[in-house]
Write an enzyme that holds these catalytic residues in place. Sequence first.
Site, PDB file in Angstrom:
ATOM      1  CE  LYS A 220      -2.128  -1.270   3.840  1.00 19.19           C
ATOM      2  NZ  LYS A 220      -1.470  -2.569   4.109  1.00 19.19           N
TER       3      LYS A 220
ATOM      4  NE  ARG B 194      -4.522  -1.814   9.982  1.00 18.34           N
ATOM      5  CZ  ARG B 194      -3.470  -1.253   9.401  1.00 18.34           C
ATOM      6  NH1 ARG B 194      -3.536  -0.043   8.923  1.00 18.34           N
ATOM      7  NH2 ARG B 194      -2.346  -1.922   9.309  1.00 18.34           N
TER       8      ARG B 194
ATOM      9  NE  ARG C  99       7.687  -2.459   6.187  1.00 14.48           N
ATOM     10  CZ  ARG C  99       6.369  -2.453   6.302  1.00 14.48           C
ATOM     11  NH1 ARG C  99       5.625  -1.835   5.420  1.00 14.48           N
ATOM     12  NH2 ARG C  99       5.800  -3.087   7.307  1.00 14.48           N
TER      13      ARG C  99
ATOM     14  NE  ARG D 189       6.287  -0.416  10.239  1.00 14.09           N
ATOM     15  CZ  ARG D 189       5.158  -0.500   9.537  1.00 14.09           C
ATOM     16  NH1 ARG D 189       5.068   0.072   8.360  1.00 14.09           N
ATOM     17  NH2 ARG D 189       4.125  -1.140  10.023  1.00 14.09           N
TER      18      ARG D 189
ATOM     19  NE  ARG E  62       2.141  -5.305  11.003  1.00  9.97           N
ATOM     20  CZ  ARG E  62       3.253  -4.886  10.373  1.00  9.97           C
ATOM     21  NH1 ARG E  62       4.444  -5.214  10.853  1.00  9.97           N
ATOM     22  NH2 ARG E  62       3.166  -4.148   9.296  1.00  9.97           N
TER      23      ARG E  62
END
Length: 202
Positions: free
Chosen positions: A10, A85, A119, A147, A158
């Site tokens: 996203k 969400r 990431r 992160r 998640r």
Amino acid sequence: MLFGPPGAGKGTQASIIVDITGKPQVSTGDMLRFAVSEGTELGFEAKKFMDAGGLVPDHVIIGLIEQRLEESDASGGVLFDGFPRTIPQAEALSRITDVSAVISIEVPDDDIVSRIVGRRMDPETGEIYHISFRPAPEEIQSRLVHRKDDTEETVRNRLIAYHEQTKPLGDWYANRGILTEIDGTGSIQEVGASVKEALSGL
Ligand code: AP5
């Protein structure tokens, strides 16, 4: 609105939509991380949910969005990334403004873990990289950050939150006739081409 599981791409694809539409990106994840880094009360409250891979309570997120939409750059519409969400968030949003289009980036769980664990973010530009799929230039490697919630264990949580609380929203928007699903399993460039095609059809 950009919709999809954690790590679907996203944030990576948002810049294409921002470039084409000129609308600002509103990422609740980025807003929450900023609050955490600033040490605000909101950040303190949100951090425990984020670190565990759960969702921050709806009333916190809705308050954040209400404030953001009052800012002048939001008057001509925004690109939501990672919001809403939950169904209560979508219901609250429908009382504030209309959603004109939802692009859902579809990626199976099996691809998500490697995307998220690899990431790396550039804190200076906000650019999103990946150790294999989108390596950062050599000269900025040393300043990249990983992160805190990008661990395999947190990703699993998640994904559970996504399937239980967020995925049903896809049907919610499909029933309103504004959902476009695109295949998110190709390369970043291939998915970008699908995003552009979806936008041109709106
Ligand atoms: P948030 O920051 O929104 O995280 P997320 O939805 O989990 O999404 P990500 O940012 O992890 O992924 P993305 O889809 O943007 O993927 P990206 O482009 O980076 O939220 C974080 C936390 O905040 C939540 O867990 C929750 O606690 C809280 N929160 C936020 N919003 C909330 C809300 N509304 N309500 C309640 N709580 C909320 O790509 C991922 C990686 O894959 C990158 O390395 C990228 O380079 C790579 N990649 C991208 N596309 C491809 C591709 N096609 N092929 C290969 N690699 C790719």
